[in-house]
Design an enzyme around this catalytic site. Structure first.
Site, PDB file in Angstrom:
ATOM      1  N   ALA A 251     -50.635 -66.665 -58.562  1.00  0.00           N
ATOM      2  CA  ALA A 251     -51.948 -66.140 -58.206  1.00  0.00           C
ATOM      3  C   ALA A 251     -52.521 -66.535 -56.854  1.00  0.00           C
ATOM      4  CB  ALA A 251     -52.937 -66.529 -59.294  1.00  0.00           C
ATOM      5  N   ASP A 331     -46.991 -61.243 -59.216  1.00  0.00           N
ATOM      6  CA  ASP A 331     -46.852 -60.937 -57.796  1.00  0.00           C
ATOM      7  C   ASP A 331     -46.097 -62.113 -57.168  1.00  0.00           C
ATOM      8  OD1 ASP A 331     -47.540 -59.570 -55.359  1.00  0.00           O
ATOM      9  OD2 ASP A 331     -49.166 -60.999 -55.034  1.00  0.00           O
ATOM     10  N   CYS A 438     -44.612 -57.642 -51.523  1.00  0.00           N
ATOM     11  CA  CYS A 438     -44.896 -56.990 -50.240  1.00  0.00           C
ATOM     12  C   CYS A 438     -43.607 -56.976 -49.429  1.00  0.00           C
ATOM     13  CB  CYS A 438     -46.055 -57.642 -49.510  1.00  0.00           C
ATOM     14  SG  CYS A 438     -45.792 -59.355 -49.232  1.00  0.00           S
TER      15      CYS A 438
HETATM   16  C1  LIG Z   1     -47.140 -63.481 -53.101  1.00  0.00           C
HETATM   17  S1  LIG Z   1     -47.969 -64.950 -53.412  1.00  0.00           S
HETATM   18  C2  LIG Z   1     -49.219 -64.445 -54.544  1.00  0.00           C
HETATM   19  C3  LIG Z   1     -50.406 -63.787 -53.904  1.00  0.00           C
HETATM   20  C4  LIG Z   1     -51.528 -63.557 -54.875  1.00  0.00           C
HETATM   21  N1  LIG Z   1     -51.093 -62.763 -56.003  1.00  0.00           N
HETATM   22  C5  LIG Z   1     -52.726 -62.895 -54.234  1.00  0.00           C
HETATM   23  O1  LIG Z   1     -52.909 -61.710 -54.395  1.00  0.00           O
HETATM   24  O2  LIG Z   1     -53.511 -63.583 -53.572  1.00  0.00           O
HETATM   25  C6  LIG Z   1     -46.837 -65.728 -54.465  1.00  0.00           C
HETATM   26  C7  LIG Z   1     -47.359 -67.028 -55.055  1.00  0.00           C
HETATM   27  O3  LIG Z   1     -46.562 -67.305 -56.188  1.00  0.00           O
HETATM   28  C8  LIG Z   1     -46.454 -68.687 -56.303  1.00  0.00           C
HETATM   29  N2  LIG Z   1     -45.293 -68.908 -57.193  1.00  0.00           N
HETATM   30  C9  LIG Z   1     -43.988 -68.689 -56.943  1.00  0.00           C
HETATM   31  N3  LIG Z   1     -43.238 -68.972 -58.026  1.00  0.00           N
HETATM   32  C10 LIG Z   1     -44.091 -69.353 -58.999  1.00  0.00           C
HETATM   33  C11 LIG Z   1     -43.928 -69.752 -60.360  1.00  0.00           C
HETATM   34  N4  LIG Z   1     -42.724 -69.837 -60.926  1.00  0.00           N
HETATM   35  N5  LIG Z   1     -45.026 -70.061 -61.067  1.00  0.00           N
HETATM   36  C12 LIG Z   1     -46.258 -69.990 -60.501  1.00  0.00           C
HETATM   37  N6  LIG Z   1     -46.461 -69.650 -59.213  1.00  0.00           N
HETATM   38  C13 LIG Z   1     -45.407 -69.318 -58.476  1.00  0.00           C
HETATM   39  C14 LIG Z   1     -46.304 -69.155 -54.899  1.00  0.00           C
HETATM   40  O4  LIG Z   1     -46.687 -70.507 -54.774  1.00  0.00           O
HETATM   41  C15 LIG Z   1     -47.242 -68.226 -54.162  1.00  0.00           C
HETATM   42  O5  LIG Z   1     -48.498 -68.802 -54.000  1.00  0.00           O
END
Ligand SMILES: C[S@@+](CC[C@H](N)C(=O)[O-])C[C@H]1O[C@@H](n2cnc3c(N)ncnc32)[C@H](O)[C@@H]1O
Length: 581
Positions: A251, A331, A438
């Site tokens: 998130a 996401d 993205c």
């Molecule tokens: C693309 S960004 C998300 C952007 C967010 N959805 C927004 O709209 O502001 C991806 C995020 O996923 C987190 N992430 C990646 N793998 C994860 C996991 N297994 N569990 C929780 N968070 C995760 C990363 O730390 C990163 O902050």
């Protein structure tokens, strides 16, 4: 003269985070004022093509070896165009190096104007700007500033009467493109036809000091980034409000979480108090702090519970806290290849360096490199609490692309994205899940969708894609849909040589997938989103087919066993060598 050296330093040092303007204003060791430096750079960038031509034709750099191409460009700009000329004492050697050639420079400048058929300097300026935009491909390309109204704190009607009261409504995005030499924001506003409560204004518009922005009434969020929450919650109102809890599994910094909360707020009648309904998390503790701040700023604390540092994959779908979860938004981290560089550092066409001049980086067109800078959300969120603002930059949400495609990394990302989605589909009462990136790469998008649909968890749970005709109205109208093969980001043509294809997806499946591309008239970067829905009929068909298959296997096995037994009996009979006649 310090003005010109300061400008050269600013233009040649590696870019750090923030906009170009803010970098000048926060730079240390400047001797000229930031306003002077910024104005010099911006004005020179409008004339660079002509100035480079004039400098080359007058052979200035071969005659004056002390001048670098960039320094010459800035000095000749002020000499020929600035009202007060070069801002340095007349005795300064570099000023003299230019003024020694004033006749030749002036003559070449006039010839350049006449060659373009311009009678006045104003006409000349307009023609030069048009030429520059055609040359850099930005002609007709609109990349607006997208602003989402947060329904928890305000409404579109209210914002149109306050923040945007002085803005004039336009009927197309194209009208937000800068006109003539007007690169500054004009007060124009376009209501987005796809996403409710989203408006576009010219890119230069700055809301960071507005009350609405500081109070979380408006959130600067790119249009494509609004697709997932809208696809999940749609156009529901109080009469058909979303039932159940939601999870945003990846998130931070929180754009999509706060959008979910805003859409929920719209569905709630005023007298009904909102209960906690959204669980959001991010595996990164640091980014979770930004997430919490964004949630609070958006006024969503009543609705949203942040689970800081929580790995979504470690979340137990059977945990009773999540037993009411019906929708999930995923996401996950991706390559970020769809993010368009918002590099607002002016790009200069430079004159040719003198043959004996040993240029430093000033002689090259600068392009910000991804690793020049430390712009990941992780780093940004190390700022003070007061630094945290609603995010507008897709780079805040994702890795910044390096422009190079690292196939191993894409495979790893694709595997992780698939795992995350399979985990999401395993929530026992989930009925809707969205997946977004993205990225422009098939391997992170349609290919992940294909893998998810083929997974046991999807088949057993009866998951299928949310068809286009089932999508919320705005998404149904969106014409850019899934692709079967990777596309060239520039031409959008299919890459024939690409070995990856998604042959198991039907045309209907591809039509269910939503794509965005950069460089077209939509004003977005590359983005992908798909919705999954649990279809009981589909599940029972699958279960039925599976149980038929199981039954068939059992029957086969039984038959096999019976046959074996018969054979054994026969064998035993054969082996029986007892009675004989
Ligand atoms: C693309 S960004 C998300 C952007 C967010 N959805 C927004 O709209 O502001 C991806 C995020 O996923 C987190 N992430 C990646 N793998 C994860 C996991 N297994 N569990 C929780 N968070 C995760 C990363 O730390 C990163 O902050």
């Amino acid at each position: 003269m310090s003005l010109y050296f300061d400008a050269v330093n600013i233009l040649t040092e590696p870019a750090s985070g923030g906009s170009f303007k803010s970098r000048i204003y926060s730079a240390r060791n400047l001797r000229a004022t930031p306003a002077q430096i910024y104005a010099l750079i911006i004005e020179t960038s409008k004339w660079d093509r002509v100035l480079a031509e004039v400098i080359d034709r007058s052979d200035l750099l071969n005659l004056e070896r002390k001048l670098s191409p960039l320094l010459a460009l800035l000095l000749v700009h002020d000499h020929l165009i600035a009202k007060k000329g070069i801002s340095a004492p007349t005795s300064h050697p570099l000023r003299q190096a230019v003024e020694r050639h004033k006749v030749r420079l002036k003559a070449e400048f006039t010839k350049s104007r006449v060659r373009r058929g311009c009678a006045s300097i104003e006409q000349f300026k307009t023609a030069v700007l048009r030429e520059k935009r055609e040359a850099d491909g930005s002609d007709g390309f609109v990349y607006p500033r997208w602003v989402r109204v947060n329904n928890i704190r305000s409404s579109l009607e209210e914002q149109l009467k306050t923040t945007f009261a002085s803005y004039r409504r336009v009927e197309s995005l194209a009208e937000l493109a800068p006109e003539g030499d007007d690169r500054t924001a004009r007060q124009l506003l376009y209501l987005d036809p796809h996403i409710p409560d989203l408006v576009a204004v010219p890119y230069g518009a700055d809301f960071t000091s507005s009350t609405a922005y500081k109070n979380g009434e408006i959130i600067l969020q790119d249009k494509a980034s609004c697709f997932p929450a809208y696809l999940l919650l749609g156009d529901r109102g109080p009469k058909d409000a979303w039932q159940g809890d939601l999870v945003d599994g990846c998130a931070a910094p929180g754009n999509k979480t706060t959008h979910l909360a805003s859409l929920l707020a719209k569905q709630q009648t005023h007298h009904k108090r909102q209960k906690k309904q959204v669980f959001c998390m991010d595996a990164s503790r640091v980014r979770s702090k930004t997430l919490q701040k964004m949630v609070s700023l958006a006024g969503a604390d009543q609705t949203v519970t942040v689970l800081p540092g929580q790995d979504f994959l470690a979340l137990d779908p059977m945990d009773e806290r999540f037993e009411k979860v019906t929708g999930l938004l995923l996401d996950p981290s991706c390559s970020g290849s769809g993010i368009i560089g918002r590099d607002d550092v002016p790009q200069f066409t430079l004159p040719k360096a003198a043959t004996s001049y040993a240029p430093n980086t000033q002689g090259k067109k600068r392009k910000r490199q991804a690793n020049d800078t430390d712009e990941s959300g992780e780093q940004r969120s190390k700022g003070k609490a007061s630094d945290v603002k609603p995010s507008s930059d897709p780079a805040d949400e994702n890795d910044i692309p390096t422009g190079e495609v690292d196939q191993d990394r894409l495979i790893k990302l694709s595997n992780l994205q698939t795992r995350i989605m399979e985990h999401a589909l395993s929530f026992p009462h989930a009925t809707h899940v969205t997946y977004s990136t993205c990225s422009i790469h098939l391997i992170e998008n349609e290919s992940v969708v294909q893998r998810i649909l083929a997974s046991d968890v999807a088949k057993e749970g009866g998951w299928r894609l949310l068809r286009r005709d089932e999508q919320p109205e705005g998404m149904r109208k969106w014409t850019h849909r899934g692709v079967r093969r990777d596309r060239d980001p520039e031409t959008k043509a299919e890459i024939e040589s690409s070995s990856l294809s998604v042959d198991d997806l039907s045309e209907e499946d591809l039509d269910a997938c939503v794509r965005c591309w950069s460089g077209d008239a939509e004003g977005l970067g590359g983005f992908f989103v798909a919705g999954f829905v649990r279809d009981p009929q589909f599940a029972s068909e699958v279960t039925e087919t599976k149980s038929k298959a199981k039954h068939a296997v059992v029957q086969d096995k039984q038959e096999e066993q019976e046959q074996d037994e018969e054979e054994e009996e026969e064998e035993e009979d054969d082996d029986w060598e007892g009675f004989s006649d």
